[in-house]
Design a protein around this motif. Structure first.
Motif, PDB file in Angstrom:
ATOM      1  N   ALA A  69     -75.743 -79.595  29.121  1.00  0.00           N
ATOM      2  CA  ALA A  69     -75.302 -80.868  28.552  1.00  0.00           C
ATOM      3  C   ALA A  69     -74.275 -81.530  29.472  1.00  0.00           C
ATOM      4  CB  ALA A  69     -74.715 -80.655  27.161  1.00  0.00           C
ATOM      5  N   LEU A  70     -73.354 -80.737  29.994  1.00  0.00           N
ATOM      6  CA  LEU A  70     -72.353 -81.288  30.919  1.00  0.00           C
ATOM      7  C   LEU A  70     -72.990 -81.753  32.221  1.00  0.00           C
ATOM      8  CD1 LEU A  70     -69.409 -78.800  30.375  1.00  0.00           C
ATOM      9  CD2 LEU A  70     -69.564 -81.169  29.624  1.00  0.00           C
ATOM     10  N   VAL A  71     -73.974 -81.002  32.715  1.00  0.00           N
ATOM     11  CA  VAL A  71     -74.661 -81.393  33.947  1.00  0.00           C
ATOM     12  C   VAL A  71     -75.355 -82.736  33.759  1.00  0.00           C
ATOM     13  CG1 VAL A  71     -76.593 -80.830  35.474  1.00  0.00           C
ATOM     14  CG2 VAL A  71     -74.940 -79.066  34.868  1.00  0.00           C
ATOM     15  N   PHE A  72     -76.089 -82.901  32.661  1.00  0.00           N
ATOM     16  CA  PHE A  72     -76.770 -84.164  32.424  1.00  0.00           C
ATOM     17  C   PHE A  72     -75.778 -85.297  32.187  1.00  0.00           C
ATOM     18  CE2 PHE A  72     -80.586 -81.591  31.608  1.00  0.00           C
ATOM     19  CZ  PHE A  72     -81.489 -82.310  32.371  1.00  0.00           C
ATOM     20  N   PHE A  73     -74.632 -84.998  31.587  1.00  0.00           N
ATOM     21  CA  PHE A  73     -73.605 -86.017  31.396  1.00  0.00           C
ATOM     22  C   PHE A  73     -73.064 -86.487  32.740  1.00  0.00           C
ATOM     23  CE2 PHE A  73     -69.083 -87.099  30.688  1.00  0.00           C
ATOM     24  CZ  PHE A  73     -69.287 -88.234  29.910  1.00  0.00           C
TER      25      PHE A  73
ATOM     26  N   ALA B 235     -78.095 -89.454  29.705  1.00  0.00           N
ATOM     27  CA  ALA B 235     -77.132 -89.472  28.603  1.00  0.00           C
ATOM     28  C   ALA B 235     -77.805 -89.045  27.304  1.00  0.00           C
ATOM     29  CB  ALA B 235     -76.524 -90.855  28.449  1.00  0.00           C
ATOM     30  N   GLY B 236     -79.034 -89.467  27.099  1.00  0.00           N
ATOM     31  CA  GLY B 236     -79.773 -89.057  25.901  1.00  0.00           C
ATOM     32  C   GLY B 236     -80.032 -87.561  25.878  1.00  0.00           C
TER      33      GLY B 236
ATOM     34  N   LEU C 100     -78.715 -82.077  23.871  1.00  0.00           N
ATOM     35  CA  LEU C 100     -78.298 -80.701  24.171  1.00  0.00           C
ATOM     36  C   LEU C 100     -76.946 -80.377  23.557  1.00  0.00           C
ATOM     37  CD1 LEU C 100     -79.413 -80.328  27.887  1.00  0.00           C
ATOM     38  CD2 LEU C 100     -80.427 -79.244  25.882  1.00  0.00           C
ATOM     39  N   PHE C 101     -76.032 -81.330  23.548  1.00  0.00           N
ATOM     40  CA  PHE C 101     -74.715 -81.091  22.971  1.00  0.00           C
ATOM     41  C   PHE C 101     -74.816 -80.839  21.478  1.00  0.00           C
ATOM     42  CE2 PHE C 101     -70.787 -82.689  21.003  1.00  0.00           C
ATOM     43  CZ  PHE C 101     -69.892 -81.795  21.559  1.00  0.00           C
ATOM     44  N   PHE C 102     -75.623 -81.651  20.774  1.00  0.00           N
ATOM     45  CA  PHE C 102     -75.750 -81.455  19.337  1.00  0.00           C
ATOM     46  C   PHE C 102     -76.520 -80.177  19.006  1.00  0.00           C
ATOM     47  CE2 PHE C 102     -74.817 -86.103  19.048  1.00  0.00           C
ATOM     48  CZ  PHE C 102     -73.604 -85.933  18.389  1.00  0.00           C
TER      49      PHE C 102
END
Length: 54
Positions: A5-9, A28-29, A34-36
């Motif tokens: 999630a951090l990588v994609f962010f 971002a989507g 992934l974060f949720f």
């Protein structure tokens, strides 16, 4: 999962700065999903741990 999630962010931030709106939005989507998912698994894990006890 939180790592991805951090990588994609970070990819979304870099793409946004460079002007690639489509890639930034997609990244971002994915990061948000992934974060949720990570949060849901965290809550389920904590709940299972409380139910199992010692």
């Amino acid at each position: 999962m939180l790592y991805y999630a951090l990588v994609f962010f970070i990819i979304a931030l870099i793409a946004g700065v460079l002007g690639f709106g489509g890639i930034a939005g997609a990244s971002a989507g994915i990061a948000q999903i992934l974060f949720f998912l990570f949060l849901a698994f965290l809550v389920l894990s904590l709940f299972a741990h409380l139910l199992r006890g010692r």
